[in-house]
Design a protein around this motif. Structure first.
Motif, PDB file in Angstrom:
ATOM      1  N   THR A  69       0.817  -1.217   0.000  1.00 40.52           N
ATOM      2  CA  THR A  69       0.000   0.000   0.000  1.00 40.52           C
ATOM      3  C   THR A  69       0.847   1.262   0.000  1.00 40.52           C
ATOM      4  OG1 THR A  69      -0.043   0.097   2.411  1.00 40.52           O
ATOM      5  CG2 THR A  69      -1.823  -1.136   1.338  1.00 40.52           C
ATOM      6  N   GLY A  70       2.137   1.122   0.302  1.00 42.49           N
ATOM      7  CA  GLY A  70       3.000   2.298   0.388  1.00 42.49           C
ATOM      8  C   GLY A  70       3.060   2.881   1.792  1.00 42.49           C
ATOM      9  N   GLN A  71       2.249   2.344   2.721  1.00 42.10           N
ATOM     10  CA  GLN A  71       2.259   2.846   4.105  1.00 42.10           C
ATOM     11  C   GLN A  71       3.623   2.637   4.766  1.00 42.10           C
ATOM     12  OE1 GLN A  71      -1.198   0.371   4.806  1.00 42.10           O
ATOM     13  NE2 GLN A  71      -2.253   2.048   5.848  1.00 42.10           N
ATOM     14  N   ILE A  72       4.393   1.703   4.219  1.00 47.77           N
ATOM     15  CA  ILE A  72       5.713   1.400   4.768  1.00 47.77           C
ATOM     16  C   ILE A  72       6.634   2.630   4.750  1.00 47.77           C
ATOM     17  CG2 ILE A  72       6.782   0.625   2.585  1.00 47.77           C
ATOM     18  CD1 ILE A  72       7.319  -0.968   6.048  1.00 47.77           C
ATOM     19  N   VAL A  73       6.399   3.537   3.822  1.00 48.72           N
ATOM     20  CA  VAL A  73       7.278   4.703   3.716  1.00 48.72           C
ATOM     21  C   VAL A  73       7.210   5.537   5.004  1.00 48.72           C
ATOM     22  CG1 VAL A  73       7.735   6.837   2.434  1.00 48.72           C
ATOM     23  CG2 VAL A  73       7.201   4.732   1.194  1.00 48.72           C
ATOM     24  N   ALA A  74       5.982   5.840   5.447  1.00 47.02           N
ATOM     25  CA  ALA A  74       5.813   6.617   6.676  1.00 47.02           C
ATOM     26  C   ALA A  74       6.225   5.804   7.905  1.00 47.02           C
ATOM     27  CB  ALA A  74       4.364   7.072   6.820  1.00 47.02           C
ATOM     28  N   ILE A  75       5.876   4.532   7.908  1.00 49.72           N
ATOM     29  CA  ILE A  75       6.207   3.674   9.050  1.00 49.72           C
ATOM     30  C   ILE A  75       7.726   3.538   9.179  1.00 49.72           C
ATOM     31  CG2 ILE A  75       6.020   1.322  10.002  1.00 49.72           C
ATOM     32  CD1 ILE A  75       3.265   1.131   8.591  1.00 49.72           C
ATOM     33  N   GLY A  76       8.374   3.300   8.046  1.00 52.88           N
ATOM     34  CA  GLY A  76       9.829   3.130   8.045  1.00 52.88           C
ATOM     35  C   GLY A  76      10.553   4.377   8.518  1.00 52.88           C
ATOM     36  N   GLU A  77      10.026   5.520   8.118  1.00 56.46           N
ATOM     37  CA  GLU A  77      10.616   6.789   8.544  1.00 56.46           C
ATOM     38  C   GLU A  77      10.492   6.937  10.060  1.00 56.46           C
ATOM     39  OE1 GLU A  77       9.117  10.101   6.231  1.00 56.46           O
ATOM     40  OE2 GLU A  77       9.792  11.457   7.822  1.00 56.46           O
ATOM     41  N   TRP A  78       9.330   6.531  10.569  1.00 53.95           N
ATOM     42  CA  TRP A  78       9.108   6.578  12.020  1.00 53.95           C
ATOM     43  C   TRP A  78      10.119   5.689  12.752  1.00 53.95           C
ATOM     44  CZ3 TRP A  78       7.960   2.926  15.714  1.00 53.95           C
ATOM     45  CH2 TRP A  78       7.541   3.420  16.963  1.00 53.95           C
ATOM     46  N   VAL A  79      10.378   4.492  12.209  1.00 51.24           N
ATOM     47  CA  VAL A  79      11.324   3.565  12.837  1.00 51.24           C
ATOM     48  C   VAL A  79      12.717   4.197  12.925  1.00 51.24           C
ATOM     49  CG1 VAL A  79      12.507   1.327  12.639  1.00 51.24           C
ATOM     50  CG2 VAL A  79      10.062   1.474  12.148  1.00 51.24           C
ATOM     51  N   VAL A  80      13.179   4.775  11.819  1.00 53.90           N
ATOM     52  CA  VAL A  80      14.513   5.391  11.816  1.00 53.90           C
ATOM     53  C   VAL A  80      14.572   6.516  12.850  1.00 53.90           C
ATOM     54  CG1 VAL A  80      16.197   6.676  10.435  1.00 53.90           C
ATOM     55  CG2 VAL A  80      14.928   4.795   9.393  1.00 53.90           C
ATOM     56  N   LYS A  81      13.503   7.299  12.907  1.00 54.47           N
ATOM     57  CA  LYS A  81      13.463   8.411  13.847  1.00 54.47           C
ATOM     58  C   LYS A  81      13.552   7.920  15.288  1.00 54.47           C
ATOM     59  CE  LYS A  81      11.532  12.861  14.208  1.00 54.47           C
ATOM     60  NZ  LYS A  81      10.372  13.704  14.304  1.00 54.47           N
ATOM     61  N   LYS A  82      12.752   6.899  15.605  1.00 46.62           N
ATOM     62  CA  LYS A  82      12.777   6.332  16.958  1.00 46.62           C
ATOM     63  C   LYS A  82      14.167   5.804  17.292  1.00 46.62           C
ATOM     64  CE  LYS A  82       9.216   7.299  18.704  1.00 46.62           C
ATOM     65  NZ  LYS A  82       9.207   8.210  19.826  1.00 46.62           N
ATOM     66  N   VAL A  83      14.746   5.056  16.364  1.00 44.80           N
ATOM     67  CA  VAL A  83      16.068   4.472  16.602  1.00 44.80           C
ATOM     68  C   VAL A  83      17.078   5.590  16.884  1.00 44.80           C
ATOM     69  CG1 VAL A  83      17.998   3.312  15.428  1.00 44.80           C
ATOM     70  CG2 VAL A  83      15.708   2.300  15.357  1.00 44.80           C
ATOM     71  N   CYS A  84      17.022   6.660  16.134  1.00 38.96           N
ATOM     72  CA  CYS A  84      17.965   7.765  16.341  1.00 38.96           C
ATOM     73  C   CYS A  84      17.727   8.462  17.679  1.00 38.96           C
ATOM     74  CB  CYS A  84      17.887   8.755  15.181  1.00 38.96           C
ATOM     75  SG  CYS A  84      18.646   8.099  13.681  1.00 38.96           S
ATOM     76  N   GLU A  85      16.465   8.629  18.048  1.00 38.83           N
ATOM     77  CA  GLU A  85      16.154   9.201  19.365  1.00 38.83           C
ATOM     78  C   GLU A  85      16.699   8.313  20.478  1.00 38.83           C
ATOM     79  OE1 GLU A  85      11.979  11.321  17.908  1.00 38.83           O
ATOM     80  OE2 GLU A  85      11.922   9.852  19.550  1.00 38.83           O
ATOM     81  N   HIS A  86      16.529   6.998  20.301  1.00 35.01           N
ATOM     82  CA  HIS A  86      17.026   6.053  21.308  1.00 35.01           C
ATOM     83  C   HIS A  86      18.549   6.109  21.405  1.00 35.01           C
ATOM     84  CE1 HIS A  86      13.111   3.435  20.872  1.00 35.01           C
ATOM     85  NE2 HIS A  86      12.907   4.568  21.514  1.00 35.01           N
ATOM     86  N   LEU A  87      19.218   6.251  20.263  1.00 38.69           N
ATOM     87  CA  LEU A  87      20.677   6.345  20.255  1.00 38.69           C
ATOM     88  C   LEU A  87      21.153   7.584  21.022  1.00 38.69           C
ATOM     89  CD1 LEU A  87      21.559   5.312  16.569  1.00 38.69           C
ATOM     90  CD2 LEU A  87      22.479   4.238  18.640  1.00 38.69           C
ATOM     91  N   THR A  88      20.493   8.694  20.763  1.00 38.12           N
ATOM     92  CA  THR A  88      20.848   9.935  21.450  1.00 38.12           C
ATOM     93  C   THR A  88      20.690   9.787  22.961  1.00 38.12           C
ATOM     94  OG1 THR A  88      20.020  11.129  19.536  1.00 38.12           O
ATOM     95  CG2 THR A  88      20.392  12.421  21.502  1.00 38.12           C
ATOM     96  N   ARG A  89      19.560   9.204  23.346  1.00 33.97           N
ATOM     97  CA  ARG A  89      19.256   9.014  24.767  1.00 33.97           C
ATOM     98  C   ARG A  89      20.256   8.050  25.422  1.00 33.97           C
ATOM     99  NH1 ARG A  89      18.368  11.063  29.105  1.00 33.97           N
ATOM    100  NH2 ARG A  89      17.267   9.825  30.670  1.00 33.97           N
ATOM    101  N   SER A  90      20.642   7.005  24.691  1.00 37.40           N
ATOM    102  CA  SER A  90      21.606   6.040  25.224  1.00 37.40           C
ATOM    103  C   SER A  90      22.931   6.723  25.535  1.00 37.40           C
ATOM    104  CB  SER A  90      21.834   4.896  24.229  1.00 37.40           C
ATOM    105  OG  SER A  90      20.677   4.118  24.110  1.00 37.40           O
ATOM    106  N   THR A  91      23.338   7.635  24.678  1.00 30.71           N
ATOM    107  CA  THR A  91      24.563   8.393  24.916  1.00 30.71           C
ATOM    108  C   THR A  91      24.429   9.203  26.202  1.00 30.71           C
ATOM    109  OG1 THR A  91      24.715   8.605  22.536  1.00 30.71           O
ATOM    110  CG2 THR A  91      26.244   9.937  23.820  1.00 30.71           C
ATOM    111  N   GLU A  92      23.274   9.868  26.352  1.00 26.22           N
ATOM    112  CA  GLU A  92      23.029  10.661  27.558  1.00 26.22           C
ATOM    113  C   GLU A  92      23.084   9.799  28.811  1.00 26.22           C
ATOM    114  OE1 GLU A  92      19.950  13.746  25.297  1.00 26.22           O
ATOM    115  OE2 GLU A  92      19.210  12.419  26.879  1.00 26.22           O
TER     116      GLU A  92
END
Ligand code: C2E
Ligand code: MG
Ligand code: MG
Ligand code: MG
Length: 286
Positions: free
Chosen positions: A91-114
């Motif tokens: 359906t193409g919904q993966i584009v928005a979902i996938g973007e969300w995943v990358v964003k979450k992962v990056c937020e988690h990485l930042t927080r892990s450093t903190e």
């Protein structure tokens, strides 16, 4: 499921044919249900990113992890990615979902450093339609800028299907990713139908041997194939990771044949973020 139903339908008369039609209809309804609910899932924060660690065989160190999406539906409960990712892909919904995943992962990485945790690279699955989206790399860069994450801590897992398609454009995208510093792994290696030609053409850092091979590695001919896959990856200066490692016997085989890393239930199932952080702390003696 529909396949079994079709098989049975061939064998026995009219009633079964009707049964098959019913199964098909309910499959279509199921797909429509998932498609509709997926739109709410993002808005209503029903998704979570789970993490499954990978271990460097020689040292026993946790070196990285794979981000795996989980969907907790308020009524249906946990829905596995095998059920909804293929639909989101169509359906193409993966584009928005996938973007969300990358964003979450990056937020988690930042927080892990903190939090003072050792910073481990995280691999994110990217499906063909996500990868082929014209804005894919632009969106990635935007997320790296917003979160301040060093792109070399993110690895993109793509399948052979992605590499088989659109070769010129695919090559350019992969080169661009490499230039940014994002690492690239081929997921489910050995399951595709492509020739091996693409391996020399594309800038790939890692090969992930599909779990179906690891499951059967006690079998002589499968063992031969896995041995060759490991050697092939190393000849091409790639890192080789075995997926779906569940037993000590499998680990022993992989160690003896020089495989670099393992991922699988033997080490750990995919875990929620907090559990994953505890797991890393323990492994690093923190
Ligand atoms: P994958 O990328 O090949 O991920 C590995 C799958 O194997 C995961 O299933 C993982 O939970 C499972 N696994 C790991 N170790 C073992 C083991 O020892 N034994 C067995 N039997 N299974 C093991 P999961 O999480 O259900 O994900 C299934 C697939 O869904 C993934 O396969 C990936 O293709 C896709 N997927 C998951 N998350 C995402 C995502 O965020 N984006 C996209 N595009 N696809 C995703
Ligand atoms: Mg993967
Ligand atoms: Mg895989
Ligand atoms: Mg898979």
């Amino acid at each position: 499921n529909a396949e079994t139903a079709m098989y049975v339908a061939k064998d026995s008369g009219r009633n079964t044919v009707r049964f098959y039609a019913q199964v098909m209809e309910s499959n279509i309804q199921e797909r429509m249900w998932i498609e509709e609910e997926l739109d709410y899932a993002l808005k209503e924060q029903q998704f979570r990113v789970f993490y499954q660690p990978k271990m460097h065989i020689a040292t026993g160190h946790i070196t990285s992890a794979e981000a795996l999406l989980r969907w907790f539906h308020p009524v249906r409960g946990l829905i596995s990615p095998g059920e909804f990712i293929p639909i989101a892909e169509q359906t193409g919904q993966i584009v928005a979902i996938g973007e969300w995943v990358v964003k979450k992962v990056c937020e988690h990485l930042t927080r892990s450093t903190e939090l003072g945790l050792p910073l481990l690279p995280i691999a994110v699955n990217v499906s063909p339609k996500q990868f082929q989206h014209p804005q894919f790399i632009y969106k990635l860069r935007q997320i790296f800028e917003e979160t301040g994450v060093d792109p070399s801590f993110v690895e993109v897992e793509i399948t052979e299907t992605t590499l088989m398609d659109n070769t010129e454009e695919t090559l350019n995208k992969l080169l661009l990713l490499k230039q940014i510093g994002v690492r690239i792994a081929i997921d489910d290696f050995g399951m595709g139908y492509s020739s091996l030609g693409y391996l020399k053409r594309f800038p790939v850092n890692a090969l992930k041997i599909d779990q179906s091979f690891i499951r059967e590695v006690h079998d002589e001919s499968t063992a031969a194939i896995v041995t060759v896959m490991i050697a092939l990856g190393h000849q091409l200066q790639m890192h080789v990771i075995a997926e779906g490692v569940e037993t000590e016997a499998q680990l022993d085989f992989l160690r003896q044949h020089g495989c670099d890393e393992i991922q699988g239930y033997l080490l750990s199932k995919p875990m929620p973020l907090n559990e994953f952080r505890d797991f890393v702390r323990k492994n690093y003696g923190l």
